[in-house]
Design a protein around this motif. Structure first.
Motif, PDB file in Angstrom:
ATOM      1  N   ILE A 336       0.982  -1.786   0.292  1.00  0.00           N
ATOM      2  CA  ILE A 336      -0.116   0.066   0.346  1.00  0.00           C
ATOM      3  C   ILE A 336       1.052   1.056   0.315  1.00  0.00           C
ATOM      4  N   GLU A 337       2.064   1.222   0.424  1.00  0.00           N
ATOM      5  CA  GLU A 337       2.793   2.219   0.538  1.00  0.00           C
ATOM      6  C   GLU A 337       3.473   2.894   0.015  1.00  0.00           C
ATOM      7  N   ALA A 338       3.936   1.255  -1.149  1.00  0.00           N
ATOM      8  CA  ALA A 338       4.227   1.175  -2.084  1.00  0.00           C
ATOM      9  C   ALA A 338       3.367   2.436  -3.379  1.00  0.00           C
ATOM     10  N   ILE A 339       2.259   1.963  -3.706  1.00  0.00           N
ATOM     11  CA  ILE A 339       1.586   2.068  -4.322  1.00  0.00           C
ATOM     12  C   ILE A 339       1.545   3.845  -4.064  1.00  0.00           C
ATOM     13  N   ARG A 412      -3.666   2.479 -12.463  1.00  0.00           N
ATOM     14  CA  ARG A 412      -2.644   3.012 -13.048  1.00  0.00           C
ATOM     15  C   ARG A 412      -1.377   2.620 -12.355  1.00  0.00           C
ATOM     16  N   GLU A 413      -0.531   2.724 -11.139  1.00  0.00           N
ATOM     17  CA  GLU A 413       0.444   2.715 -10.627  1.00  0.00           C
ATOM     18  C   GLU A 413       0.391   1.202 -10.071  1.00  0.00           C
ATOM     19  N   VAL A 414      -0.473   0.452  -9.864  1.00  0.00           N
ATOM     20  CA  VAL A 414      -1.143  -1.300  -9.403  1.00  0.00           C
ATOM     21  C   VAL A 414      -0.923  -1.430 -10.659  1.00  0.00           C
ATOM     22  N   ASN A 415      -1.271  -1.026 -11.864  1.00  0.00           N
ATOM     23  CA  ASN A 415      -0.796  -2.260 -13.888  1.00  0.00           C
ATOM     24  C   ASN A 415       0.782  -2.019 -13.714  1.00  0.00           C
ATOM     25  N   GLY A 462      -3.388 -10.521  -4.241  1.00  0.00           N
ATOM     26  CA  GLY A 462      -4.167 -10.393  -2.830  1.00  0.00           C
ATOM     27  C   GLY A 462      -5.039  -9.286  -2.213  1.00  0.00           C
ATOM     28  N   ALA A 463      -3.729  -8.427  -2.172  1.00  0.00           N
ATOM     29  CA  ALA A 463      -3.761  -7.606  -1.831  1.00  0.00           C
ATOM     30  C   ALA A 463      -4.460  -6.447  -2.437  1.00  0.00           C
ATOM     31  N   LYS A 464      -5.365  -6.278  -3.302  1.00  0.00           N
ATOM     32  CA  LYS A 464      -5.816  -5.336  -4.031  1.00  0.00           C
ATOM     33  C   LYS A 464      -6.841  -4.766  -3.522  1.00  0.00           C
ATOM     34  N   ASN A 617       1.270   2.675 -20.185  1.00  0.00           N
ATOM     35  CA  ASN A 617       0.396   1.667 -18.706  1.00  0.00           C
ATOM     36  C   ASN A 617       0.179   0.423 -18.430  1.00  0.00           C
ATOM     37  N   GLY A 618       0.594  -0.001 -17.548  1.00  0.00           N
ATOM     38  CA  GLY A 618       0.495  -1.622 -16.828  1.00  0.00           C
ATOM     39  C   GLY A 618       1.187  -2.832 -18.245  1.00  0.00           C
ATOM     40  N   ARG A 619       1.669  -1.783 -19.079  1.00  0.00           N
ATOM     41  CA  ARG A 619       2.533  -2.931 -20.820  1.00  0.00           C
ATOM     42  C   ARG A 619       3.638  -2.458 -20.353  1.00  0.00           C
ATOM     43  N   LYS A 620       4.847  -3.633 -20.620  1.00  0.00           N
ATOM     44  CA  LYS A 620       6.263  -3.439 -20.204  1.00  0.00           C
ATOM     45  C   LYS A 620       6.826  -3.044 -21.855  1.00  0.00           C
TER      46      LYS A 620
END
Length: 975
Positions: A336-339, A412-415, A462-464, A617-620
């Protein structure tokens, strides 16, 4: 289990300027207790068979590790790993760093690290280095050590390891730990080396780092603990004192042995028991010192003046440190802190991109050396108005702690975080043993664990359920609140009246009215410029020696494809066009230096960098820019599912580049802000001037002057780069985990849809570089750093091109032998330089411009000794054949380096680059092994005779301004 806070974009100034300073602030860490997220599950109960690393933890275990504890207390972790094949990586961690030192022992932990490498009661002085060289080990990269505030770690990577070599190596390491040869003569000899290391550190960064620790951790032990120590404690160090430190802290109960490599784990375990089981500690095992807690009564502000640095503001928010159980619940809190941090940092970067009061800013959280849970804010203002920069950054943070982020911003950050973890999982089978060993040692230091890539991804997914606006707001508030008043350190290039008081005031100003909207508009790949009609495949051919295929398209684009699963889930893409440095003028300065800073950020078509970030976003999918001798290069790293769009992005950049002026203006401001850094130390002066000087003053490699930087405009940037981006031919390399037919189709639709490009012209002399003219008196430069720092360079011109690449390989061996001799003479014997080096450069994209260079950082009075020793070594290499053992010790690490490098795609990418234009590069690649195997002592001598003549050398010194004035030197003015 520590999660990295992946960032969406590099922060150049912060990494290049602040990192050396902050590295001494945020050292080795152990986590602080954090609030558990709502609805968290309790940790599961554990059995007596739980490995020691996973006690009190319920995270998924890496079952590949074999854990154990010897009767004397030595813990070990061992696993089999075949990446790269044949290598075994060994780490020995001692739970003792600079925070274990008494006041009179400052620097002893690091000093002891040095002494341990010199020799022990079982290993004669210097023999460990020679023994490991015979096993193919390169000193400084394959064998090394590091000391932090809380640990000392000894590192060894054995290439092509055999049972006998590992057995000998573990015997050496065990003896180093148990009984280093701490006697007056070795202490005296190594003292000079340690003090040379202290002297050669970048003085401005050290000064700022010391001030940061003293400000943030005032009242705690960390505030007065630099790993290197002080001149007084190093000068006063005795064999008896260092032995006492060793006996107190180098104990089996405080040691962890970690091995990951291509060998039977049971065999490796037996060797650990054989060599480490007899180790006995002296006296009782001491308790760790009390490192203290953040002091609520400490001063909140401080200010220093550092003329060689741009302005920088650092804010520290501190909370008490306490150990925690590394559970799934704990890691959900970290996530959570990282996001939350990513959201803040993206907003800060967006605000800087559109123009404002600061160049860069970042917020980071670290658990600082068992001393504090710290949130650090780093700010680089534009110009002198640091107060405006603090206000703007605080406004972004204030908004983040007042208003919950939108779910779209969180997603966006989660992706991106999810993609990073997925990429790690996809490439898990290719993870090197050295990284696994380093990760486990890191986990021990921070009192956490390591988990599987699947386990990390499962915990994150699991934390989403917890990644909600409310949870993010709570986490952000926690990160930005401390148990004591926040501290601020202001660094300015010139004095500011009442600076500390003004800095304290800047922390409390009301900034709630300054928040700005930083939301980017939504975009898709349909918003990229349209390309054209896809080309047809006109020719395909395969190499005989390796499965690398060349494909020619009807519009002249050529592809080099190497599909392989050596690095699962990873694809490297490189698009080479034009003629690189050969296309630039040799008789005047150019704007080539702006490419790496502003080419990608200037956008594509009507899309700026913000839109491009959103697009990927969400893609490499990513994009970088570089210049080589014979090409301009767009590069990226992707995966199979994103390959087609990665190629579209790169082709669109060439089809219709964007010309957003903001990145150009920012690049200009960054260069001007950091310009004085280039005068701050001998190393930075060399970095600024040496590339051009060693090429005879060629302006293509010159750092621009301050006036040239100030004259940069968006219009000039566009005028310079627009015609270059239209040049050909285009060569696209695609190496990694993909199917050839899919890559060809994606290339047809992207680069194949560009118009036919004619080969760019090379203007005569531009295909060559200048050659430095022999000088009897060295070229002189000055620096404004510490008066006890200097540097010296001795170089000989050699050659270039692929036509005689065997010559380059013989020169590489000559340089390795030269380097080893200089190391022994200048560092080990004289202690005159901490890091003397000899290297050979042989450009394959030009017919000349190569050189063999000897470089050392020294005391101002040591340059004559440096030149004398270097010329004596050169002369001896030309007149006397090297011994077979010396040649073997030089050749072994070189051959092992190439063997290990060739297991990765980046090696083949580099070796085949440009081969569609010059097929000789393939021949050069295929002859590498045979060229190295054929090198004889006679070859080495012939190289020395051909190139290292006294009448061919070129030399340079960098002296402090005061010393240069004292000797009345005739100086070449610094730019």
């Amino acid at each position: 289990m520590k999660f990295l806070y992946w960032r969406f974009a590099p922060l150049a100034l912060i990494s290049l300027i602040a990192a050396p300073a902050l590295a001494t602030v945020v050292l080795s860490t152990t986590p602080v207790a954090k609030e558990a997220p709502a609805s968290a599950a309790p940790a599961k109960q554990q059995s007596a068979e739980t490995p020691w690393l996973y006690l009190n933890s319920d995270v998924p275990q890496q079952k590949e590790w074999l854990f154990g504890t010897l009767p004397n207390g030595v813990r070990y972790a061992i696993r089999k790993n075949g990446v790269p094949p044949g290598q075994v990586s060994v780490r020995v961690r001692i739970d003792a760093g600079s925070l274990m030192e008494d006041d009179g022992e400052q620097g002893f932990a690091h000093f002891l690290e040095h002494l341990s490498f010199r020799g022990s009661k079982e290993v004669p002085e210097g023999e460990s280095k020679r023994a490991w060289q015979r096993l193919g080990v390169t000193f400084g990269s394959d064998s090394n050590a590091s000391t932090t505030a809380t640990e000392t770690v000894y590192k060894l990577d054995l290439p092509n390891a055999k049972e006998a070599g590992l057995d000998e190596s573990l015997n050496i390491l065990a003896s180093m730990m148990e009984s280093p040869n701490i006697i007056d003569s070795t202490v005296s000899a190594e003292r000079a080396v340690v003090m040379a290391e202290q002297r050669e550190a970048f003085g401005a960064a050290v000064k700022i780092g010391d001030a940061s620790r003293e400000t943030f951790f005032s009242g705690q032990k960390l505030a007065k603990r630099s790993t290197i120590g002080t001149v007084e404690t190093l000068t006063g160090a005795t064999a008896a004192g260092l032995q006492a430190f060793h006996d107190r802290w180098y104990r089996p109960e405080r040691a962890v042995v970690v091995i990951s490599g291509d060998m039977d784990p049971a065999l490796m375990e037996g060797m650990v028991k054989k060599h480490f089981a007899s180790w006995k500690g002296t006296g009782p095992n001491p308790a760790d010192p009390d490192f203290g807690q953040p002091d609520p009564n400490a001063p909140v502000s401080a200010a220093i003046v550092e003329p060689s640095f741009p302005g920088i503001v650092q804010i520290g928010i501190l909370r008490p440190w306490a150990p925690v159980a590394d559970t799934i619940v704990y890691n959900e809190g970290l996530m959570i802190e990282a996001i939350a941090l990513r959201i803040i940092n993206r907003r800060l970067e967006t605000r800087a991109r559109v123009g404002g009061s600061y160049l860069q800013a970042a917020v980071e959280q670290e658990d600082s050396s068992r001393s504090a849970d710290t949130t650090t804010v780093s700010i680089f203002p534009i110009g002198d108005d640091w107060q405006a920069a603090v206000r703007d950054v605080r406004a972004v943070i204030d908004d983040a702690t007042t208003n919950a982020p939108a779910q779209a911003d969180i997603d966006r950050e989660v992706n991106e975080f999810d993609l990073a973890l997925l990429n790690t999982l996809e490439n898990e089978a290719a993870e090197p043993g050295s990284k696994q060993a380093d990760d486990l040692v890191r986990a021990v230091d921070i009192c956490e664990t390591v988990t599987t890539s699947q386990g990390a991804l499962d915990i994150f997914r699991g934390a989403k359920r917890l990644f909600t606006p409310e949870q993010m707001l709570t986490a952000t508030k926690r990160l930005m609140q401390g148990s004591v008043p926040p501290r601020i350190l202001l660094t300015t290039p010139k004095p500011v009246e009442n600076a500390a008081a003004l800095a304290a005031t800047a922390l409390t100003e009301n900034v709630s009215s300054l928040a700005a909207n930083t939301k980017a508009r939504d975009v898709t790949f349909a918003d990229l410029p349209r390309l054209g009609t896809p080309a047809k495949v006109v020719k395909r051919s395969m190499l005989d020696s390796i499965a690398i295929e060349t494909v020619e398209l009807s519009n002249g684009v050529k592809l080099i494809l190497f599909p392989n699963a050596g690095e699962p889930g990873k694809i490297y893409v490189s698009a080479r066009f034009g003629n690189g440095y050969q296309a630039l003028p040799r008789d005047k300065p150019s704007l080539a230096w702006t490419g790496g800073m502003a080419m990608v950020p200037s956008g594509i078509g009507k899309l700026g960098i913000e839109e491009l970030d959103a697009l990927s976003n969400g893609r490499k999918i990513n994009l970088g820019f570089d210049i080589t001798e014979d090409a301009f290069v767009l590069g990226g790293e992707t995966r199979a599912v994103d390959l087609a769009d990665q190629l579209k992005l790169m082709a669109a950049k060439l089809k219709k580049p964007g010309w957003d002026p903001a990145p150009v203006i920012r690049a200009r401001a960054q260069m001007l802000a950091g310009y004085e850094i280039m005068n701050g130390a001998p190393g930075s002066v060399l970095q600024r001037d040496l590339d051009a000087l060693v090429r005879g003053g060629d302006p293509r490699w010159a750092t621009p002057s301050r006036d040239e930087i100030a004259a940069l405009t968006p219009k000039a940037f566009r005028k310079f780069w627009k015609p270059i981006l239209k040049t050909g031919p285009i060569e696209v390399q695609i190496f990694g985990d993909f199917k050839a037919e899919d890559a060809i189709e994606a290339a047809r639709q992207s680069f194949g849809a560009l118009r036919l490009r004619k080969p760019a012209k090379i203007i005569g002399e531009n295909a060559l570089t200048g050659i430095p003219v022999h000088n009897d008196a060295p070229v002189m430069r000055t620096h404004k750093g510490p008066p006890d720092q200097a540097a010296a360079v001795l170089a000989w011109p050699t050659g270039g091109g692929v036509e005689n690449i065997a010559e380059a390989r013989r020169l590489e061996v000559l340089a390795a032998i030269f380097n080893d001799r200089l190391f022994d003479k200048l560092r080990s014997e004289a202690g005159a330089s901490y890091s003397p080096s000899v290297s050979s450069q042989w450009p394959t994209g030009m017919a000349n411009g190569g050189y063999l260079m000897v470089l050392g950082q020294l005391k101002p009075g040591g340059t004559d000794q440096f030149f004398k020793l270097s010329r004596e070594i050169a002369a001896d290499l030309a007149t006397t054949l090297v011994e077979p053992d010396e040649l073997a010790r030089a050749l072994g690490p070189i051959k092992q380096y190439y063997m290990r490098a060739s297991t990765g795609n980046q090696f083949w990418l580099r070796e085949t680059a440009g081969s569609t234009r010059n097929p000789q590069k393939i021949d050069a690649m295929e002859s590498l092994a045979s060229d190295l195997l054929r090198i004889t002592p006679q070859d080495v001598q012939a190289m020395a005779q051909r190139y290292l003549g006294a009448d061919k050398s070129w030399s340079m010194v960098v002296l402090p301004e005061t010393k240069a004035a004292d000797v009345g030197a005739v100086l070449t003015p610094a730019r």
